[in-house]
Design an enzyme around this catalytic site. Structure first.
Site, PDB file in Angstrom:
ATOM      1  N   SER A  51      22.969  -5.786   4.622  1.00 48.67           N
ATOM      2  CA  SER A  51      24.097  -5.281   3.821  1.00 48.67           C
ATOM      3  C   SER A  51      23.854  -3.843   3.397  1.00 48.67           C
ATOM      4  O   SER A  51      24.774  -3.175   2.928  1.00 48.67           O
ATOM      5  CB  SER A  51      24.311  -6.163   2.577  1.00 48.67           C
ATOM      6  N   ASP A  89      15.967  -8.714   6.595  1.00 47.03           N
ATOM      7  CA  ASP A  89      16.951  -9.102   7.604  1.00 47.03           C
ATOM      8  C   ASP A  89      16.632  -8.517   8.974  1.00 47.03           C
ATOM      9  O   ASP A  89      16.224  -7.354   9.080  1.00 47.03           O
ATOM     10  CB  ASP A  89      18.336  -8.557   7.203  1.00 47.03           C
ATOM     11  N   LYS A 119      14.862 -12.824   8.068  1.00 42.96           N
ATOM     12  CA  LYS A 119      16.068 -13.664   8.081  1.00 42.96           C
ATOM     13  C   LYS A 119      16.900 -13.276   9.289  1.00 42.96           C
ATOM     14  O   LYS A 119      16.959 -12.079   9.636  1.00 42.96           O
ATOM     15  CB  LYS A 119      16.885 -13.455   6.793  1.00 42.96           C
ATOM     16  N   GLU A 121      20.775 -14.324  11.434  1.00 42.63           N
ATOM     17  CA  GLU A 121      22.053 -15.040  11.388  1.00 42.63           C
ATOM     18  C   GLU A 121      22.158 -15.979  12.579  1.00 42.63           C
ATOM     19  O   GLU A 121      22.064 -15.535  13.724  1.00 42.63           O
ATOM     20  CB  GLU A 121      23.219 -14.032  11.391  1.00 42.63           C
ATOM     21  N   GLU A 185      26.661 -18.772   3.578  1.00 45.98           N
ATOM     22  CA  GLU A 185      27.568 -17.730   3.078  1.00 45.98           C
ATOM     23  C   GLU A 185      29.024 -18.142   3.261  1.00 45.98           C
ATOM     24  O   GLU A 185      29.448 -18.505   4.372  1.00 45.98           O
ATOM     25  CB  GLU A 185      27.300 -16.388   3.802  1.00 45.98           C
TER      26      GLU A 185
HETATM   27  O1  KIV Z   1      22.591  -8.706   4.151  1.00 41.94           O
HETATM   28  C1  KIV Z   1      22.674  -9.350   3.093  1.00 41.94           C
HETATM   29  O2  KIV Z   1      22.640  -8.814   1.983  1.00 41.94           O
HETATM   30  C2  KIV Z   1      22.806 -10.796   3.195  1.00 41.94           C
HETATM   31  C3  KIV Z   1      23.177 -11.542   1.951  1.00 41.94           C
HETATM   32  C4  KIV Z   1      24.621 -11.390   1.704  1.00 41.94           C
HETATM   33  C5  KIV Z   1      22.760 -12.958   2.011  1.00 41.94           C
HETATM   34  O3  KIV Z   1      22.666 -11.341   4.239  1.00 41.94           O
END
Ligand code: KIV
Length: 267
Positions: A51, A89, A119, A121, A185
């Site tokens: 994000s 991420d 993390k 997706e 989400e």
């Molecule tokens: O990128 C991010 O901040 C996220 C959150 C919204 C969980 O994946």
């Protein structure tokens, strides 16, 4: 008041929280200053989310974010943190091309940032990759429901994902492949409840209601800094107003000559 410190949050402690009925807290941060504040306040986990493409870089989606940028931000977050579990991420196209690329890129994230986990997706469609990461000793958190990296396929951001069977399949596939946690989400609260009951790993909700094992919010949204105010957000501060007021006062003081005063000046 700062939360009582009970040692470093680790991946096994994070995963075990579900069994103990201990709700988990997670917020995003992208730099040393904010990560240090979140850690001092006792947050369980800090997500260096992609994000940052929107929040930090001012882009319309997360898609342009690069691996190098995640490493740059992840490293400065990790250096600020004494206790929280830092998760970074994996940005678009650093894992969708297959398990070999994913292991190489996630390995770089862990080696070059010092983060505890990555993390990504996906659920069923990334089960093979999650298994490969786990086999390479790389802790991985999955992310299902509204997946911002699928914005082109979904036709827009912010769409609630309601297909319960599909979400259950995704969650089970991620858990069975070795994920230690999973972000849900933008899904209906009853679906999040069913998913949370169906898997042994913690679910971390954002726009997924109260029945998840933990919650995550985008830090600058919940501080009232970004101006982004979806229904699921609770703003805990209005820092945007505070900052704008402060800048206006500073401007007024400098232009009137009230600042700097004698107390700010050296003889
Ligand atoms: O990128 C991010 O901040 C996220 C959150 C919204 C969980 O994946």
């Amino acid at each position: 008041m700062p939360a009582k410190r009970d040692g470093m949050m680790t991946v096994p402690k994070f995963a075990a929280a579900k069994e103990k009925g201990r709700r988990l807290t997670m917020l995003t941060a992208y730099d040393h200053l904010w990560a240090g504040l979140l850690d001092e306040a006792g947050i369980d986990s800090i997500l260096v989310g992609d994000s940052l493409g929107m929040v930090v870089q001012g882009r319309p989606t997360t898609m342009p974010v690069t691996l190098e940028q995640m490493i740059y931000h992840g490293e400065m977050v990790v250096r600020a943190v004494e206790r929280a579990l830092v998760v970074v991420d994996m940005p678009f196209m650093t894992f969708q091309t297959g398990p070999t690329d994913a292991v190489r890129n996630a390995g770089r994230i862990l080696k070059e940032t010092g983060a505890a986990a990555v993390k990504l997706e996906g659920g069923v469609n990334q089960a093979e990759t999650i298994a490969a990461l786990s086999a390479a000793e790389i802790p991985v958190m999955a992310h299902i429901g509204m997946k911002p990296q699928s914005v082109r396929k979904l036709g827009g951001m912010g769409r609630i994902q309601r297909d319960e069977e599909r979400l259950l399949d995704d969650a089970r596939a991620a858990a069975e492949a070795g994920a230690f946690g999973i972000v849900l989400e933008l899904i209906p609260q009853e679906v999040a409840k069913a998913v949370t009951a169906a898997i042994p790993i913690p679910t971390i909700g954002i726009g997924a209601g109260p029945h998840c094992d933990g919650q995550v919010l985008v830090g600058p949204d919940m501080f009232g800094l970004s101006g982004f105010e979806p229904k699921f957000l609770k703003k805990y501060a209005d820092l945007r107003g505070t900052v704008i007021d402060a800048v206006e006062s500073y401007r007024a003081d400098v232009t009137s000559g009230a600042f700097p005063g004698p107390e700010h000046s050296h003889d």
